[in-house]
Design a protein around this motif. Structure first.
Motif, PDB file in Angstrom:
ATOM      1  N   PRO A 116      -8.331  -2.368   0.930  1.00  0.00           N
ATOM      2  CA  PRO A 116      -8.169  -1.244   0.004  1.00  0.00           C
ATOM      3  C   PRO A 116      -7.529  -0.067   0.726  1.00  0.00           C
ATOM      4  O   PRO A 116      -8.037   0.394   1.742  1.00  0.00           O
ATOM      5  N   THR A 117      -6.428   0.374   0.197  1.00  0.00           N
ATOM      6  CA  THR A 117      -5.700   1.489   0.836  1.00  0.00           C
ATOM      7  C   THR A 117      -5.503   2.640  -0.141  1.00  0.00           C
ATOM      8  O   THR A 117      -4.435   3.243  -0.188  1.00  0.00           O
ATOM      9  N   VAL A 118      -6.514   2.896  -0.953  1.00  0.00           N
ATOM     10  CA  VAL A 118      -6.521   3.949  -1.963  1.00  0.00           C
ATOM     11  C   VAL A 118      -5.658   3.582  -3.168  1.00  0.00           C
ATOM     12  O   VAL A 118      -6.095   3.628  -4.301  1.00  0.00           O
ATOM     13  N   ARG A 119      -4.394   3.232  -2.922  1.00  0.00           N
ATOM     14  CA  ARG A 119      -3.495   2.858  -4.020  1.00  0.00           C
ATOM     15  C   ARG A 119      -2.773   1.573  -3.657  1.00  0.00           C
ATOM     16  O   ARG A 119      -2.123   1.487  -2.607  1.00  0.00           O
ATOM     17  N   LEU A 120      -2.928   0.539  -4.497  1.00  0.00           N
ATOM     18  CA  LEU A 120      -2.286  -0.751  -4.271  1.00  0.00           C
ATOM     19  C   LEU A 120      -1.256  -1.002  -5.362  1.00  0.00           C
ATOM     20  O   LEU A 120      -1.481  -0.689  -6.530  1.00  0.00           O
ATOM     21  N   ALA A 121      -0.130  -1.593  -4.983  1.00  0.00           N
ATOM     22  CA  ALA A 121       0.929  -1.926  -5.937  1.00  0.00           C
ATOM     23  C   ALA A 121       1.208  -3.423  -5.874  1.00  0.00           C
ATOM     24  O   ALA A 121       1.194  -4.021  -4.788  1.00  0.00           O
ATOM     25  N   ALA A 122       1.425  -4.032  -7.036  1.00  0.00           N
ATOM     26  CA  ALA A 122       1.815  -5.441  -7.124  1.00  0.00           C
ATOM     27  C   ALA A 122       3.226  -5.503  -7.680  1.00  0.00           C
ATOM     28  O   ALA A 122       3.486  -5.029  -8.793  1.00  0.00           O
ATOM     29  N   ASP A 123       4.133  -6.061  -6.904  1.00  0.00           N
ATOM     30  CA  ASP A 123       5.527  -6.226  -7.326  1.00  0.00           C
ATOM     31  C   ASP A 123       5.751  -7.687  -7.688  1.00  0.00           C
ATOM     32  O   ASP A 123       5.690  -8.568  -6.828  1.00  0.00           O
ATOM     33  N   VAL A 124       6.000  -7.947  -8.967  1.00  0.00           N
ATOM     34  CA  VAL A 124       6.228  -9.308  -9.456  1.00  0.00           C
ATOM     35  C   VAL A 124       7.724  -9.571  -9.505  1.00  0.00           C
ATOM     36  O   VAL A 124       8.484  -8.790 -10.083  1.00  0.00           O
ATOM     37  N   ASP A 125       8.141 -10.673  -8.900  1.00  0.00           N
ATOM     38  CA  ASP A 125       9.561 -11.036  -8.860  1.00  0.00           C
ATOM     39  C   ASP A 125       9.720 -12.442  -9.414  1.00  0.00           C
ATOM     40  O   ASP A 125       9.031 -13.376  -8.971  1.00  0.00           O
ATOM     41  N   VAL A 126      10.592 -12.622 -10.395  1.00  0.00           N
ATOM     42  CA  VAL A 126      10.852 -13.930 -11.004  1.00  0.00           C
ATOM     43  C   VAL A 126      12.327 -14.276 -10.829  1.00  0.00           C
ATOM     44  O   VAL A 126      13.203 -13.472 -11.155  1.00  0.00           O
ATOM     45  N   GLN A 127      12.567 -15.489 -10.321  1.00  0.00           N
ATOM     46  CA  GLN A 127      13.930 -15.984 -10.134  1.00  0.00           C
ATOM     47  C   GLN A 127      14.219 -17.047 -11.194  1.00  0.00           C
ATOM     48  O   GLN A 127      13.754 -18.183 -11.101  1.00  0.00           O
ATOM     49  N   PRO A 128      14.970 -16.704 -12.261  1.00  0.00           N
ATOM     50  CA  PRO A 128      15.249 -17.691 -13.308  1.00  0.00           C
ATOM     51  C   PRO A 128      16.249 -18.743 -12.817  1.00  0.00           C
ATOM     52  O   PRO A 128      17.128 -18.465 -11.996  1.00  0.00           O
ATOM     53  N   LEU A 129      16.091 -19.951 -13.363  1.00  0.00           N
ATOM     54  CA  LEU A 129      16.994 -21.054 -13.055  1.00  0.00           C
ATOM     55  C   LEU A 129      17.433 -21.719 -14.348  1.00  0.00           C
ATOM     56  O   LEU A 129      16.605 -21.993 -15.227  1.00  0.00           O
ATOM     57  N   GLY A 165       0.827  -1.190   0.000  1.00  0.00           N
ATOM     58  CA  GLY A 165       0.000   0.000   0.000  1.00  0.00           C
ATOM     59  C   GLY A 165       0.863   1.243   0.000  1.00  0.00           C
ATOM     60  O   GLY A 165       2.062   1.190  -0.336  1.00  0.00           O
ATOM     61  N   PRO A 166       0.315   2.375   0.373  1.00  0.00           N
ATOM     62  CA  PRO A 166       1.099   3.621   0.420  1.00  0.00           C
ATOM     63  C   PRO A 166       2.316   3.490   1.333  1.00  0.00           C
ATOM     64  O   PRO A 166       2.291   2.764   2.346  1.00  0.00           O
ATOM     65  N   PHE A 167       3.398   4.171   0.965  1.00  0.00           N
ATOM     66  CA  PHE A 167       4.648   4.198   1.725  1.00  0.00           C
ATOM     67  C   PHE A 167       5.278   2.805   1.874  1.00  0.00           C
ATOM     68  O   PHE A 167       5.998   2.538   2.833  1.00  0.00           O
ATOM     69  N   GLY A 168       4.978   1.898   0.925  1.00  0.00           N
ATOM     70  CA  GLY A 168       5.571   0.574   0.953  1.00  0.00           C
ATOM     71  C   GLY A 168       5.001  -0.353   1.997  1.00  0.00           C
ATOM     72  O   GLY A 168       5.613  -1.375   2.323  1.00  0.00           O
ATOM     73  N   TRP A 169       3.829  -0.048   2.519  1.00  0.00           N
ATOM     74  CA  TRP A 169       3.193  -0.876   3.542  1.00  0.00           C
ATOM     75  C   TRP A 169       2.851  -2.242   2.944  1.00  0.00           C
ATOM     76  O   TRP A 169       2.049  -2.359   2.034  1.00  0.00           O
ATOM     77  N   LYS A 170       3.471  -3.313   3.463  1.00  0.00           N
ATOM     78  CA  LYS A 170       3.278  -4.652   2.929  1.00  0.00           C
ATOM     79  C   LYS A 170       1.945  -5.219   3.386  1.00  0.00           C
ATOM     80  O   LYS A 170       1.666  -5.330   4.575  1.00  0.00           O
ATOM     81  N   LEU A 171       1.108  -5.588   2.413  1.00  0.00           N
ATOM     82  CA  LEU A 171      -0.220  -6.114   2.714  1.00  0.00           C
ATOM     83  C   LEU A 171      -0.321  -7.623   2.526  1.00  0.00           C
ATOM     84  O   LEU A 171      -1.061  -8.295   3.238  1.00  0.00           O
TER      85      LEU A 171
END
Length: 324
Positions: free
Chosen positions: A257-270, A223-229
């Protein structure tokens, strides 16, 4: 199914670790295919070789007839590709190979294997001088086409194929690379503010390099300010051949819902067991806490109503008569 006149064609295809086996229940036709040598199978699951551009290799597939009658097989090489769900597959019989499948040569197009016997068939791989470095995938296919009659009386041509995978690495500069494309996020709120909402994140993982790669993927919601949900666990990404891709879908519930939500996708290739530099991509979406705002709004309106009603009921002070 392709219908030509009164004849329909059905394709049955088996691709599995050695030995791959197939069967036609009606006629009891069964056989297996596995990597082999001139003296018999050597325990390999797949045919995995390395070569330099312009080099010619020789290898074998063992075709075992598991029936009591001789069987005649069509045998040929073809290319592999990654399906939409991330599976390994080979081109249809009617499609002409343009990669490693076109480099595979056999002494004959058909081979007859006696009953209950294995035949070790040699094949060659002639690597072009201009072959691109990296991994090339295909298979040596054995097939039997038989005409049968369906329940409705229609004649059906059943083409049953069993293949041994072929992985060929051409020497040269290695360029492993996974990319994340088309990240999409959808958010749906619950009627109960305490339950939060559900979020669906879809992202496409593409093998943009020249080596076959697998990996793991995860999604973190903030959420805002990097708050991990929320954060998902690592999801396995199947082996992707060069040029292959797969769409990953993650559904996360209980996200407030925190007004603005962000999804950070991380992929670790092998690359086999070797970890490569991770890749990441983000997207965001508006998520207004409408249910909570509605509750607060209703509470505010109620307080305003009570205040206004209280003022209307308050008695008006009487004026005093002042005389001199």
């Amino acid at each position: 199914m392709i219908v030509r006149g009164a004849l329909a064609a059905i394709l049955l295809f088996v691709l599995a670790p050695a030995p791959a086996q197939a069967a036609l229940d009606k006629d009891g036709v069964r056989w297996s295919v596995q990597p082999s040598t001139a003296k018999g199978p050597d325990g390999r699951d797949y045919i995995v070789r390395r070569a330099a551009p312009g080099e010619r290799l020789t290898d074998y597939v063992g075709i075992t007839n598991l029936t009591a009658e001789p069987l005649t097989f069509n045998v040929y090489g073809t290319d592999a590709f990654t399906t939409e769900d991330g599976s390994f597959s080979l081109l249809a019989a009617a499609q002409k190979p343009t990669d490693v499948g076109s480099w595979i040569g056999l002494a004959a197009a058909k081979y007859t294997v006696p009953a209950n016997t294995r035949l070790d068939v040699p094949f060659s791989v002639s690597v072009p001088a201009n072959a691109t470095p990296g991994d090339h995938a295909g298979g040596v296919v054995t097939s039997i086409a038989q005409e049968t009659t369906g329940a409705n009386g229609q004649k059906v041509l059943v083409d049953q194929r069993v293949a041994a995978r072929v992985y060929l690495t051409v020497a040269g500069a290695a360029a492993p690379k996974l990319t994340i494309d088309n990240v999409r996020m959808e958010y749906s709120q619950s009627a109960n503010p305490a339950d939060g909402g559900s979020m669906t994140v879809r992202y496409l993982v593409r093998n943009a390099g020249n080596l076959r790669l697998s990996g793991t993927g995860s999604v973190k919601v903030t959420g805002p300010f990097g708050w991990k949900l929320a954060q998902t666990g690592a999801m396995d990404i199947p082996e992707l051949l060069p040029g292959g891709s797969i769409t990953i879908t993650e559904k996360i519930t209980g996200v407030q819902p925190t007004v603005r939500l962000a999804a950070d996708v991380d992929v670790q290739p092998l690359y086999f067991a070797e970890r490569l530099p991770a890749v990441a991509r983000s997207t965001n979406v508006w998520a207004w806490p409408w249910a909570l705002l509605a509750v607060l709004g209703a509470a505010l309106l109620y307080l305003v109503f009570r205040f206004a009603r209280g003022r209307r009921r308050r008695p008006t002070p009487l004026a005093k008569d002042v005389t001199s």
